[in-house]
Design an enzyme around this catalytic site. Structure first.
Site, PDB file in Angstrom:
ATOM      1  N   VAL A 638       0.821  -1.224   0.000  1.00 53.61           N
ATOM      2  CA  VAL A 638       0.000   0.000   0.000  1.00 53.61           C
ATOM      3  C   VAL A 638       0.850   1.267   0.000  1.00 53.61           C
ATOM      4  O   VAL A 638       0.355   2.364  -0.176  1.00 53.61           O
ATOM      5  CB  VAL A 638      -0.966   0.043   1.207  1.00 53.61           C
ATOM      6  N   GLU A 645       8.799  -1.753   1.830  1.00 49.57           N
ATOM      7  CA  GLU A 645       7.390  -1.544   1.503  1.00 49.57           C
ATOM      8  C   GLU A 645       6.521  -1.494   2.749  1.00 49.57           C
ATOM      9  O   GLU A 645       6.866  -2.054   3.785  1.00 49.57           O
ATOM     10  CB  GLU A 645       6.845  -2.693   0.654  1.00 49.57           C
ATOM     11  N   GLY A 716      -5.393   5.744   4.217  1.00 46.27           N
ATOM     12  CA  GLY A 716      -4.012   6.195   3.963  1.00 46.27           C
ATOM     13  C   GLY A 716      -3.704   7.545   4.571  1.00 46.27           C
ATOM     14  O   GLY A 716      -4.308   7.967   5.564  1.00 46.27           O
ATOM     15  N   ASP A 757       7.687  16.553  13.111  1.00 42.07           N
ATOM     16  CA  ASP A 757       7.387  16.415  11.691  1.00 42.07           C
ATOM     17  C   ASP A 757       5.883  16.260  11.502  1.00 42.07           C
ATOM     18  O   ASP A 757       5.422  15.432  10.726  1.00 42.07           O
ATOM     19  CB  ASP A 757       8.136  15.204  11.143  1.00 42.07           C
TER      20      ASP A 757
HETATM   21  P1  AMP Z   1       5.579   5.648   6.247  1.00 45.60           P
HETATM   22  O1  AMP Z   1       6.826   5.006   6.034  1.00 45.60           O
HETATM   23  O2  AMP Z   1       5.066   5.491   7.637  1.00 45.60           O
HETATM   24  O3  AMP Z   1       5.628   7.055   5.797  1.00 45.60           O
HETATM   25  O4  AMP Z   1       4.490   4.931   5.305  1.00 45.60           O
HETATM   26  C1  AMP Z   1       4.483   5.075   3.924  1.00 45.60           C
HETATM   27  C2  AMP Z   1       3.082   4.996   3.391  1.00 45.60           C
HETATM   28  O5  AMP Z   1       2.527   3.741   3.742  1.00 45.60           O
HETATM   29  C3  AMP Z   1       2.156   6.029   3.981  1.00 45.60           C
HETATM   30  O6  AMP Z   1       2.187   7.221   3.268  1.00 45.60           O
HETATM   31  C4  AMP Z   1       0.795   5.345   3.846  1.00 45.60           C
HETATM   32  O7  AMP Z   1       0.269   5.538   2.568  1.00 45.60           O
HETATM   33  C5  AMP Z   1       1.153   3.893   4.015  1.00 45.60           C
HETATM   34  N1  AMP Z   1       0.924   3.477   5.411  1.00 45.60           N
HETATM   35  C6  AMP Z   1       1.763   3.539   6.418  1.00 45.60           C
HETATM   36  N2  AMP Z   1       1.223   3.071   7.538  1.00 45.60           N
HETATM   37  C7  AMP Z   1      -0.029   2.712   7.231  1.00 45.60           C
HETATM   38  C8  AMP Z   1      -1.116   2.169   7.972  1.00 45.60           C
HETATM   39  N3  AMP Z   1      -0.996   1.906   9.271  1.00 45.60           N
HETATM   40  N4  AMP Z   1      -2.225   1.929   7.333  1.00 45.60           N
HETATM   41  C9  AMP Z   1      -2.357   2.176   6.043  1.00 45.60           C
HETATM   42  N5  AMP Z   1      -1.383   2.682   5.286  1.00 45.60           N
HETATM   43  C10 AMP Z   1      -0.216   2.967   5.862  1.00 45.60           C
END
Ligand code: AMP
Length: 986
Positions: A638, A645, A716, A757
Site C-alpha cells: 500500500v 514496503e 491512507g 514532523d
Molecule cells: P511511512 O513510512 O510510515 O511514511 O508509510 C508510507 C506509506 O505507507 C504512507 O504514506 C501510507 O500511505 C502507508 N501506510 C503507512 N502506515 C499505514 C497504515 N498503518 N495503514 C495504512 N497505510 C499505511
C-alpha cells in the site's frame, strides 16, 4: 790554456748560442735547488786541478746576463786527467739529489789533426762529507756517479757548417746521509764546455686539498710513498681525517678524508670564508651560503641563521631553510549542533594558516552564567572553566580534524566554546592568540544511570534497598523506576515499582530466591539509562526460624505488621480512589505489573527515548510485543517507507479475532544502524496508547523480514485523502478530524514527546475518518521526509511546517509542534493544498520571519483561521497548548454555528501571504480571551465591525486560492451540525 784560434771560436760560438738565460728559468715547484751555477753572477770558485785543465769563463747571454761556464779541450795531448770540483753543497733535508748538467761536447771527428787521444765523454763523481773541506781535494775519495756522454754533439748545417748542440743529462744520487757533498767532473781528454750545473732535490710542496693543508714534504728514498696528515684550514672542521701520500717524485697522491667549512662559512678558493650579509649557513659543509628564506634577514657576515621579521617566528624543529611563520588566524564558520547535553562543534580551517601546515585545534570550554546578551558591567560574560568531567571526543586539544563532540555538559546551561587554531609557532606568540567563540545553551537530558545500589535488609519475603542519585541527574529527579524479576524467569515476567526517594522495600518476594533488579531515574526529560543488573537473594525458610525467647516478640511484630498492612491496604484503596478522581499523575510509589513484557496497567507515563538504552533492541522488546511471523498474512503493497514496503495484511493472534494490519518491512541487506533506526519507530510507537495515535500491534525481529505491525488505516495519509475528496466534507467533519489530531498531539505532548514532523502527510485516516498521528522516529523522521530540506545549520527540516525557532536554532518543543499543527489545520481546511504553494523554502523562511502568514483557505471559518494565526505566533509561549486546541475544537463542535463565520478574502495580494500587522483578522486578544469568546459564541455576533455572509458558504468549496482581506460573519440561524464519526471525545 792553449790559445788555438779555432778553439776560441768554438767557445765563443758555444757561449752565444747555447746558454739559457738564467732569469727566465722557472723550475717546477716540487724541485728545490741546492746549487745552480747560472744563478751566480760572480766567480763560482770551484777548484780546477791541474790548473791547465778546466777553465772558468765569464760571458753574457743574449740578454747580456752574465753567466759562468767551465770548459776544457786538451784533445791534442795524451793522458789527460782534469778535475773540476764544486764548492761544498749542504744537503739540507734531501735524501736523494738530482744533478742536471747542460754541456756541449765536440765530436772528435770534427777536430782535425787530433792524435788519437780525443775523447767524447767525461765522468761525474761525488764525495759526501759532514763539513766543508775547503781546498783539500783527493781524487780517490770521490765516487763515480756516471760517465756522461753527449746525446748529440755537432750537427751538420745545409751550408756545411757544424752547429753545437746543448746536451742535458740528469743523474740521481742517493741516498745521502752526510751533511753535505761535493760534485766533481773528470775530463780524460774531451773537448767539453760545462754550461750549467744544477743540483736539486724533489719535495711535495705545501698544498691545500679538500680544505686540508699539507706541509712541504720531502720524500724518503727508502719508502716509495710518505703518508702525510693534513690540517683543516681555518674555520673548518675535520669530517674524516685528511691524508695524502707524497711520492718520491715529489707528487701528492691519493687524497683521503676532508674538512668542511664551519656554519656561517662557505668554501671560496680553498679557504672557508664568512657568508655575506643576507645569507646564512647553519651546518658544516662545503655548500654555498643560502639566501635568507622569506620573512627573515641577516644583517651581518657569517650568519648561522637568519632572524625572523617582527611577528614572524621559527619553531624549535623548523629548519633554518624554512620561511619564518606566524600563528594562524581564528577558525571560521563555527557551527554547533546541540543534542540534549552534548554538542557537536564544527568549523572551517582558518583563512590564514600562518604559512604552516601543522595546524591543530584546541577547544576551551567555559560555563557561563546568563546568556551572551547578559554580560557583566565590565563587558564580559561571567564564565568559568568547565568541570573536568566534561567529555571531549576525540579530545579537547591537538585536534587535527575540524570537529569535536562535547558531552556530559549540564542540562539547561550556557557554555562558551573558544576554538583556537594553533600551529608550531603559536606557543611563541601567545599574544597573537586568535580564536572563534560560540555560545550555546544545552537542552534537557535524561539522567545518567544509577550506579551504586546497596542492600540494606533482607528477609525471606522482602528486601530493602537504597541507592545513590545518578552522577548527572540533569534536572530534578521525579522518581525512580525499579524493575525486578526472578533471575530464573529471565525477564519473561517482571514487576515495576516507582519510588520518589533513593530507597525502596520490595515485598511479596519468594523466599530463598535470586532476583535481578534494575533502576532508572526519571526527570522531565524522560528516563535515564537503566542501572546495571543488581542481584539479591531472599532469605531461606530456615533463616526465618527464630529462637524461643524471641518468638513472642516476633509474633507481636507480625501481628503489628499484619495490622499495618491491613490499614495500609485500606488507605491505599481509599487514596487510590481519591487519586483517580483528582487525576494524580505521580503517586509516590506506583506499581505496574508486566507479564511477558507487556504493559498491563498503563498509567500516565513519560516517553522514553529508546536511544537512552545502551542496547536499542532492549528498548524494542520493552515496548513492543514480539509477534510470530506465522500469524501474519501479507495481502498487498500500500505504500513505500524509507526502509521497505508498507503492506496491508492480517494478523491472527492466538485466541483472538483476525484483524487488518499494516505491515512495514525492513528490506534485505540492511545495516545494523538501519535495523536500529527502523525498530526505533516501534520502540516509540509502542509507548503510546491513544485512539489518535497509530497503534503498534507488535514487531517481528526474530525472523526475517523484520516487520513492524500496526493497525490498518484504510484511507491512507491525510493529505492525499483530502486531495482525493476535495470539498466533500462538512465543516464539522473537518473539525472532527482536526480535533482527533489535536487530541493525539495533546497525548504526545503530555508524554513529553515532541513530534517535529507533524504534517498532513504524516497523519493516517481510517475508514471512520479517524485521524491518527503516525511517523515516529528520531532523526530518521526528518531524514525520511521528502519535504525535509537541509538548513544552514545542517540537519534536515520540513521548512514549511516548522516553527521559526526550530529552523533557526533547532528549538523543537511542543510549542513548535503547535506551529506545525496550525499548518496541518491550514492543509485540512484547504483540502490538501501545499502550504505556501510554489514559494521557495528560503522565501518562506524570510516571509514568515517578516511577519507574513498563510492567508485563510477558501471559506475557512474565522475561528479556525484565528486558531491558525495563534498557532503561528512568533513568541512560542503565546501559542495555544494542545489541551487548549482540543478544548477550542470541542467547543466549535458543540457550537457548529460558530463555523459559519468565514474569514474569506476577495482578492489575492501580490505576495500571496497575509501581513499580520495590517490584516483585518478576527482578533480576540490573548488565549484566555479566545477561550472566553468561544464559550460565548453561539450563533451571535462574535466580532464587531465585520459583515456577514450566509451559513451556506461554509459548506461550499472552491478551488480558487484567495487571500483574506476582510472577514464575513453570518448571524443567521444555523442548522445544528452533528459531529461526524471520527470524533472520539467531546
Ligand atoms: P511511512 O513510512 O510510515 O511514511 O508509510 C508510507 C506509506 O505507507 C504512507 O504514506 C501510507 O500511505 C502507508 N501506510 C503507512 N502506515 C499505514 C497504515 N498503518 N495503514 C495504512 N497505510 C499505511
Amino acid at each position: 790554456m792553449d790559445c788555438n784560434p779555432r778553439l776560441l771560436l768554438f767557445i765563443l760560438h758555444l757561449l752565444m748560442s747555447c746558454v739559457v738565460p738564467a732569469f727566465l728559468t722557472i723550475y717546477p715547484p716540487n724541485e728545490v735547488n741546492l746549487l745552480d751555477s747560472k744563478a751566480s753572477q760572480g766567480e763560482l770558485g770551484w777548484i780546477s786541478y791541474p790548473s791547465h785543465g778546466w777553465e772558468e769563463i765569464s760571458g753574457v747571454d743574449e740578454h747580456y746576463t752574465p753567466i759562468r761556464t767551465f770548459q776544457v779541450c786538451n784533445v791534442m795531448e795524451y793522458s789527460q786527467n782534469n778535475w773540476l770540483r764544486t764548492n761544498w753543497i749542504p744537503r739540507q733535508s734531501a735524501q736523494k739529489i738530482y744533478v742536471e748538467l747542460k754541456f756541449t761536447l765536440r765530436d772528435c771527428n770534427s777536430i782535425p789533426l787530433v792524435l788519437g787521444t780525443c775523447k767524447e765523454t767525461f765522468n761525474l763523481l761525488y764525495l759526501e762529507t759532514d763539513d766543508d773541506q775547503g781546498s783539500h781535494f783527493r781524487e780517490h775519495q770521490f765516487l763515480k756517479i756516471d760517465t756522461i756522454a753527449a746525446d748529440e754533439s755537432f750537427t751538420q748545417t745545409d751550408l756545411g757548417d757544424r752547429i753545437l748542440k746543448l746536451n742535458t743529462e740528469v743523474r740521481e744520487v742517493g741516498p745521502l746521509s752526510k751533511k753535505g757533498f761535493y760534485l766533481a767532473f773528470q775530463d780524460v781528454g774531451a773537448c767539453v764546455a760545462l754550461v750549467s750545473v744544477r743540483v736539486y732535490f724533489k719535495k711535495c710542496p705545501q698544498t691545500v686539498r679538500n680544505l686540508a693543508s699539507f706541509r712541504d714534504t720531502v720524500p724518503i728514498d727508502s719508502q716509495s710513498l710518505v703518508e702525510v696528515p693534513g690540517l683543516c684550514v681555518n674555520n673548518s672542521k675535520e669530517e674524516e681525517p685528511p691524508r695524502m701520500y707524497c711520492s718520491t717524485e715529489g707528487e701528492w697522491l691519493v687524497p683521503i678524508g676532508k674538512c668542511l667549512c664551519n656554519p656561517g662559512y662557505e668554501e671560496r678558493s680553498s679557504t672557508c670564508q664568512m657568508c655575506r650579509e643576507g645569507f646564512y649557513k647553519s651546518t658544516h659543509g662545503n655548500m654555498e651560503c643560502s639566501k635568507c628564506p622569506p620573512h627573515s634577514f641577516s644583517h651581518h657576515e657569517g650568519s648561522l641563521h637568519c632572524g625572523c621579521e617582527k611577528n614572524y617566528f621559527r619553531a624549535e624543529g623548523d629548519p633554518a631553510s624554512m620561511a619564518c611563520t606566524r600563528p594562524p588566524s581564528a577558525p571560521r564558520n563555527v557551527i554547533s549542533s546541540i543534542n540534549e547535553t552534548s554538542v557537536i562543534l564544527d568549523w572551517s580551517w582558518p583563512e590564514d594558516t600562518g604559512g604552516r601546515r601543522d595546524i591543530t585545534f584546541n577547544v576551551l570550554c567555559k560555563r557561563c552564567r546568563g546568556t551572551a546578551a547578559n554580560v557583566s558591567t565590565s563587558g564580559t560574560l561571567h564564565c568559568e572553566p568547565c568541570r573536568s568531567n566534561v567529555r571531549f571526543l576525540p579530545r579537547a586539544t591537538g585536534l587535527h580534524n575540524t570537529t569535536v563532540t562535547v558531552g556530559d555538559l549540564l542540562a539547561h546551561t550556557n557554555y562558551t566554546f573558544e576554538i583556537e587554531a594553533q600551529n608550531g609557532v603559536s606557543p611563541l606568540a601567545f599574544k597573537m592568540r586568535q580564536y572563534a567563540a560560540v555560545t550555546i545553551t544545552t537542552n534537557q537530558a535524561a539522567p545518567s544511570p544509577v550506579t551504586v545500589i546497596r542492600k540494606e535488609k533482607t528477609s525471606r519475603n522482602s528486601v530493602s534497598l537504597s541507592w545513590q542519585e545518578p552522577d548527572r541527574p540533569n534536572g530534578i529527579i521525579l522518581d525512580y523506576e525499579i524493575k525486578y524479576y526472578e533471575k530464573e524467569e529471565q525477564e519473561t515476567s517482571y514487576t515495576i515499582l516507582r519510588a520518589r526517594g533513593c530507597n525502596v522495600t520490595l515485598n511479596g518476594l519468594k523466599p530463598n530466591t535470586a532476583y535481578l533488579l534494575q533502576i532508572r531515574a526519571r526527570t522531565a526529560a524522560g528516563y535515564g539509562a537503566t542501572s546495571p543488573s543488581f542481584q539479591f537473594e531472599t532469605s531461606p525458610d530456615s533463616a526465618f526460624s527464630i529462637s524461643s525467647e524471641n518468638s513472642q516478640v516476633v509474633l507481636i511484630a507480625i501481628s503489628c505488621a499484619v495490622a499495618i498492612i491491613l490499614v495500609t491496604v485500606l488507605l491505599y484503596v481509599l487514596i487510590g480512589r481519591f487519586c483517580c478522581r483528582s487525576k494524580s499523575k505521580h503517586p509516590d510509589e506506583k506499581r505496574l505489573h508486566f507479564g511477558n513484557g507487556h504493559l498491563r496497567l498503563p498509567g500516565i507515563r513519560t516517553y522514553v527515548d529508546p536511544h537512552t538504552y545502551e542496547d536499542p533492541s532492549q528498548a524494542v522488546h520493552e515496548f513492543a510485543k514480539e509477534l510470530e511471523a506465522s500469524g501474519i498474512a501479507i495481502d498487498k503493497v500500500v505504500g513505500a517507507g524509507e526502509f521497505g514496503e508498507v503492506c496491508s495484511g492480517r494478523l491472527k493472534l492466538p485466541s483472538k479475532k483476525e484483524i487488518c494490519v499494516a505491515i512495514k518491512t525492513l528490506k534485505g541487506g540492511y545495516t545494523d544502524k538501519q535495523r536500529r533506526d527502523f525498530l526505533a519507530e516501534a520502540s516509540i510507537m509502542g509507548q503510546f496508547d491513544h485512539p489518535n495515535i497509530i497503534r503498534l500491534e507488535g514487531v517481528v525481529t526474530r525472523s526475517k523480514p523484520v516487520m513492524i505491525v500496526t493497525e490498518y488505516m484504510e484511507n491512507g495519509s491525510l493529505d492525499s485523502f483530502l486531495r482525493k475528496h476535495d470539498a466533500q466534507f462538512t465543516g464539522i467533519q473537518l473539525v472532527g478530524m482536526l480535533r482527533g489530531i489535536a487530541s493525539g498531539m495533546k497525548y504526545l505532548s503530555d508524554m513529553g514527546y515532541v513530534h517535529r514532523d507533524l504534517a498532513a502527510r504524516n497523519i493516517l485516516v481510517n475508514s471512520n475518518l479517524v485521524c491518527k498521528v503516525s511517523d515516529f522516529g528520531l532523526s530518521r523522521v526528518l531524514e525520511d521526509d521528502p519535504e525535509a530540506a537541509y538548513t544552514t545549520r545542517g540537519g534536515k527540516i520540513p521548512i514549511r511546517w516548522t516553527a521559526p525557532e526550530a529552523i533557526a536554532y533547532r528549538k523543537f518543543t511542543s510549542a513548535s509542534d503547535a506551529w506545525s499543527y496550525g499548518i496541518v489545520l491550514w492543509e485540512v481546511m484547504s483540502y490538501g493544498e501545499r502550504p505556501y504553494w510554489e514559494m521557495s523554502n528560503q522565501d518562506v523562511i524570510k516571509a514568515v520571519d517578516e511577519g507574513y502568514r498563510l492567508p485563510p483557505p477558501m471559506d475557512c471559518p474565522a475561528t479556525l483561521y484565528q486558531l491558525m494565526l495563534d498557532c503561528w505566533q512568533k513568541e512560542r509561549n503565546n501559542r495555544p497548548k494542545f489541551e487548549q486546541i482540543v478544548s477550542i475544537l470541542d467547543k466549535l463542535i458543540r457550537n457548529p454555528c460558530s463555523l459559519k463565520i468565514t474569514a474569506n478574502t476577495t482578492s489575492r495580494p501580490a505576495n500571496l501571504l497575509l501581513d499580520r500587522s495590517s490584516a483585518e483578522v478576527p482578533s480576540v486578544g490573548t488565549m484566555g480571551d479566545w477561550m472566553d469568546a468561544m464559550r460565548t459564541l453561539p450563533c451571535k455576533e462574535a466580532f464587531s465591525g465585520v459583515s456577514y455572509s450566509s451559513c451556506d458558504t461554509l459548506a461550499k468549496t472552491s478551488t480558487d486560492r484567495v487571500v483574506l482581506t476582510e472577514v464575513h460573519v453570518t448571524p443567521a440561524t444555523c442548522p445544528d451540525w452533528e459531529p461526524s464519526m471520527g470524533i472520539t471525545t467531546l
